[in-house]
Design a protein around this motif. Structure first.
Motif, PDB file in Angstrom:
ATOM      1  N   TYR A  56       0.530  -1.084  -0.382  1.00 15.45           N
ATOM      2  CA  TYR A  56      -0.014   0.053   0.019  1.00 15.45           C
ATOM      3  C   TYR A  56       0.621   1.129   0.235  1.00 15.45           C
ATOM      4  O   TYR A  56       1.921   1.196   0.747  1.00 15.45           O
ATOM      5  CB  TYR A  56      -1.193  -0.296   1.272  1.00 15.45           C
ATOM      6  CG  TYR A  56      -1.574   0.789   1.424  1.00 15.45           C
ATOM      7  CD1 TYR A  56      -2.941   1.144   0.863  1.00 15.45           C
ATOM      8  CD2 TYR A  56      -1.575   2.507   1.794  1.00 15.45           C
ATOM      9  CE1 TYR A  56      -3.814   2.280   0.553  1.00 15.45           C
ATOM     10  CE2 TYR A  56      -2.111   3.380   2.125  1.00 15.45           C
ATOM     11  CZ  TYR A  56      -3.310   3.173   1.566  1.00 15.45           C
ATOM     12  OH  TYR A  56      -4.208   4.675   1.047  1.00 15.45           O
ATOM     13  N   GLU A  57       0.371   2.514  -1.193  1.00 17.88           N
ATOM     14  CA  GLU A  57       1.549   3.297  -1.300  1.00 17.88           C
ATOM     15  C   GLU A  57       0.144   4.718  -1.088  1.00 17.88           C
ATOM     16  O   GLU A  57      -0.933   4.968  -1.193  1.00 17.88           O
ATOM     17  CB  GLU A  57       2.062   3.360  -2.231  1.00 17.88           C
ATOM     18  CG  GLU A  57       2.574   2.811  -2.799  1.00 17.88           C
ATOM     19  CD  GLU A  57       3.629   2.431  -4.227  1.00 17.88           C
ATOM     20  OE1 GLU A  57       4.302   3.457  -4.634  1.00 17.88           O
ATOM     21  OE2 GLU A  57       2.977   0.930  -4.658  1.00 17.88           O
ATOM     22  N   ALA A  58       0.823   5.551  -0.773  1.00 19.95           N
ATOM     23  CA  ALA A  58       0.562   7.171  -0.670  1.00 19.95           C
ATOM     24  C   ALA A  58       1.644   8.280  -1.086  1.00 19.95           C
ATOM     25  O   ALA A  58       2.710   8.045  -0.537  1.00 19.95           O
ATOM     26  CB  ALA A  58      -0.237   6.750   0.803  1.00 19.95           C
ATOM     27  N   LEU A  59       1.063   9.172  -1.647  1.00 20.44           N
ATOM     28  CA  LEU A  59       1.645   9.485  -2.014  1.00 20.44           C
ATOM     29  C   LEU A  59       1.481  10.829  -3.085  1.00 20.44           C
ATOM     30  O   LEU A  59       0.345  10.670  -3.303  1.00 20.44           O
ATOM     31  CB  LEU A  59       3.640   9.430  -3.161  1.00 20.44           C
ATOM     32  CG  LEU A  59       2.526   8.927  -4.406  1.00 20.44           C
ATOM     33  CD1 LEU A  59       3.891   9.146  -5.563  1.00 20.44           C
ATOM     34  CD2 LEU A  59       2.278   6.510  -4.251  1.00 20.44           C
ATOM     35  N   ASP A  60       2.193  12.287  -2.374  1.00 20.46           N
ATOM     36  CA  ASP A  60       1.696  13.055  -3.566  1.00 20.46           C
ATOM     37  C   ASP A  60       2.931  13.932  -3.547  1.00 20.46           C
ATOM     38  O   ASP A  60       3.375  14.663  -2.577  1.00 20.46           O
ATOM     39  CB  ASP A  60       1.147  14.070  -1.755  1.00 20.46           C
ATOM     40  CG  ASP A  60       0.259  15.717  -2.264  1.00 20.46           C
ATOM     41  OD1 ASP A  60       1.063  15.542  -3.543  1.00 20.46           O
ATOM     42  OD2 ASP A  60      -0.063  15.999  -2.029  1.00 20.46           O
ATOM     43  N   THR A  61       3.490  14.343  -5.100  1.00 20.61           N
ATOM     44  CA  THR A  61       4.448  14.603  -5.068  1.00 20.61           C
ATOM     45  C   THR A  61       4.740  16.710  -5.542  1.00 20.61           C
ATOM     46  O   THR A  61       5.069  17.412  -5.957  1.00 20.61           O
ATOM     47  CB  THR A  61       4.570  14.092  -6.510  1.00 20.61           C
ATOM     48  OG1 THR A  61       3.025  14.092  -7.549  1.00 20.61           O
ATOM     49  CG2 THR A  61       5.076  12.723  -6.937  1.00 20.61           C
TER      50      THR A  61
END
Length: 110
Positions: free
Chosen positions: A46-51
């Motif tokens: 599970y990944e959560a990312l905000d660039t």
């Protein structure tokens, strides 16, 4: 003439700060039967990312860059230096434009 920069609110912006995290779990099923160097490991991630966690003034965030990814897969290693991997990824983002994927990979460590 003014030296003030002219930013477009529709310009593509590179975030001045990114953030994200992930967690992954896998288990070698063949270790239960003692198959030597072979490895058969189902995994989940599970990944959560905000660039674009932060942007310079004058730019607008793109909600498609704030995303989560759920990955379900299987890795088979017939020998320690060769990996065959298949996974499915469920992409979601705040814009609702995430595109799911199925990936196949072949890796060799020399």
């Amino acid at each position: 003439m003014s030296a003030t920069p002219n930013f477009s609110l529709n310009a593509v912006a590179i975030g001045s700060r990114s953030r994200g995290w992930y967690v992954e779990a896998a288990y070698n099923l063949l270790s239960l039967r003692g198959h030597g160097d072979q490895d058969l490991s189902p995994f989940v991630r599970y990944e959560a990312l905000d660039t674009q966690a932060a942007l310079s003034a004058g730019f607008r965030r793109d909600p498609a860059n704030d995303r989560t990814v759920r990955t379900y897969g299987l890795v088979y290693k017939p020998i320690p230096s060769l990996a065959i991997k298949l996974d499915a990824q469920d992409y979601d983002n705040r814009a609702g434009t995430g595109t799911d994927r199925v990936n196949f990979a072949l890796g060799y460590l020399f």
